[in-house]
Design an enzyme around this catalytic site. Structure first.
Site, PDB file in Angstrom:
ATOM      1  N   GLY A  17       0.145   0.987   6.296  1.00 36.10           N
ATOM      2  CA  GLY A  17      -0.307  -0.396   6.358  1.00 36.10           C
ATOM      3  C   GLY A  17       0.715  -1.431   5.952  1.00 36.10           C
ATOM      4  CB  THR A  18       3.502  -1.586   3.626  1.00 32.18           C
ATOM      5  OG1 THR A  18       4.081  -0.279   3.752  1.00 32.18           O
ATOM      6  CG2 THR A  18       2.470  -1.569   2.510  1.00 32.18           C
ATOM      7  N   GLY A  19       3.829  -1.440   7.137  1.00 35.02           N
ATOM      8  CA  GLY A  19       4.806  -1.564   8.212  1.00 35.02           C
ATOM      9  C   GLY A  19       4.566  -2.814   9.042  1.00 35.02           C
ATOM     10  CG  LEU A  21       0.898  -2.232  14.714  1.00 35.02           C
ATOM     11  CD1 LEU A  21       0.563  -3.576  15.352  1.00 35.02           C
ATOM     12  CD2 LEU A  21       0.981  -1.149  15.784  1.00 35.02           C
ATOM     13  N   GLY A  22       1.328  -2.248  10.836  1.00 33.34           N
ATOM     14  CA  GLY A  22       0.276  -1.909   9.890  1.00 33.34           C
ATOM     15  C   GLY A  22      -0.268  -3.109   9.145  1.00 33.34           C
ATOM     16  CE  LYS A  51       6.800  -2.214   1.211  1.00 31.51           C
ATOM     17  NZ  LYS A  51       7.216  -0.851   0.994  1.00 31.51           N
ATOM     18  CE  LYS A 171       4.317   6.639  19.379  1.00 37.47           C
ATOM     19  NZ  LYS A 171       4.248   5.244  19.838  1.00 37.47           N
TER      20      LYS A 171
END
Length: 384
Positions: A17-19, A21-22, A51, A171
């Site tokens: 979630g910290t990326g 897109l995340g 961060k 993927k």
């Protein structure tokens, strides 16, 4: 008080979630759509100021932070036991390791196997002493797992190396693992993330918008799909608890955002009021560049080759395999390519350009009025 499930709000766990897109997925789940949201993070009190600020913004949105790591099995299992949907936004380097998430889902008990009796005609006819047969039924308690896809259909690709192995094959292997485990899932396909392509106005080699020249891979007429990260987040969260998207692909393909590189550059020229030279790199030359480039650049170029030359982000919607996001969620107001490019303009520049155009038009109108008055005066003098 009604539970979150009764209120139709799935409990969402976001991995990664910290990326880039995340963060948008977390924001969509908690702030825009109101789901109880948990973000798995390696450190809940990081020393990095940026961060720490990001995590603080999560807390302000009402997001719960849980300390965990992709490679710590127990730390994955605990939050998954309370999740209705797990969304992975892991980056390319960790895509293949999403099999660890599948193992944690199974360990958490979200996919349970129940043995129950069943009676069959054949048992009564041929085996009167065996009235009861036992059948295994799988009950999926987890509503959905959405692995990190967010590109194009990796099962239908002609991409070249290194993207073929590093991205597409990885993927595809996760897809097979998800399906083999019987985990309910949705694969979100969205083409090029706008934040990865549009800041350079579609250029791959240059990180900035074109000034004097723009470098175009191929002829520049291949249609490419661009989607803003915040819109990907919204569509992803909407699909997470939607039964219409279960075990299907969600095709995110906004009509206004399907444009060629040449059309994208035309739009940028109109917005800036500046023209520039266009340099085309032939397909063969692009392949040569990919082979000779360092791994990171080669990966970016091979992904761009799939988009700008092979046209793989302009995927066709296959009704047998999935559904278009625009059909399921027609009320979502997505960011258009034009609106995204406006973000790249210097503050107030679009207004200045508009004022400049108005000034020119006003000046021309005034001059025409003056000449018209002079002309009428001349005719009036002749008639006397």
């Amino acid at each position: 008080m009604a539970s979150d499930e009764e209120m139709g709000k799935a409990r969402i766990l976001v991995i990664g979630g910290t990326g880039r897109l995340g963060t948008h997925i977390v924001a969509a789940a908690s702030a825009r759509l109101g789901h109880p949201t948990v973000a798995l993070v390696r450190d809940t009190a990081p020393s990095d100021p940026a961060k720490a600020a990001l995590l603080e913004s999560f807390l302000d949105l009402g997001v719960a932070l849980v300390k965990g790591d992709l490679y710590d099995h127990a730390s994955l299992v605990r939050p998954m036991k309370a999740a209705d949907a797990v969304i992975s936004a892991l980056g390319t380097r960790q895509v293949a390791d999403q099999t660890l998430l599948i193992a944690a889902i199974n360990e958490a008990g979200n996919v349970k196997v129940v043995v129950k009796p069943s009676f069959t005609y054949s048992a009564l006819q041929f085996s009167p002493n065996l009235l009861v047969l036992y059948t295994v039924h799988a009950f999926n308690l987890l509503q959905r797992f959405l692995p990190s896809e967010f590109w194009t259909d990796v099962d239908r690709t002609a991409a070249v190396e290194p993207a073929r192995s590093a991205v597409y094959a990885a993927k595809a292997s996760v897809r097979r693992a998800v399906e083999a485990a019987g985990v309910p899932h949705t694969y979100v396909l969205c083409g090029y993330l706008a934040g990865a392509a549009l800041p350079s106005v579609g250029q791959v080699i240059s990180p900035a918008p074109p000034a004097d020249e723009a470098v175009i891979l191929g002829g520049g007429d291949t249609k490419v799909v661009y989607v803003a990260e915040e819109d990907v987040g919204t569509y992803t969260v909407l699909a997470a608890g939607d039964p219409r998207a279960e075990n299907r692909m969600l095709y995110v393909k906004p009509m206004a955002n399907t444009v060629s590189h040449n059309e994208l550059l035309d739009l940028w020229e109109k917005k800036t009021g500046r023209g520039f030279r266009r340099v085309h790199v032939a397909a063969d030359a692009v392949l040569k560049m990919i082979r000779e480039a360092p791994l990171a650049l080669g990966l970016a170029l091979s992904i761009a080759h799939a988009a700008y030359i092979l046209g793989e982000t302009n995927f066709k919607v296959d009704p047998a395999k999935g559904v278009a996001a625009g059909e399921l969620y027609p009320d979502v107001e997505y960011t258009t390519v034009s609106e995204y490019l406006d973000r790249l303009l210097p503050t107030g520049s679009s207004g200045r350009n508009l004022k400049g155009r108005k000034f020119v038009l006003t000046s021309l109108a005034a001059l025409c009025g003056i000449f018209l008055c002079i002309y009428v005066g001349m005719l009036s003098g002749r008639s006397r």
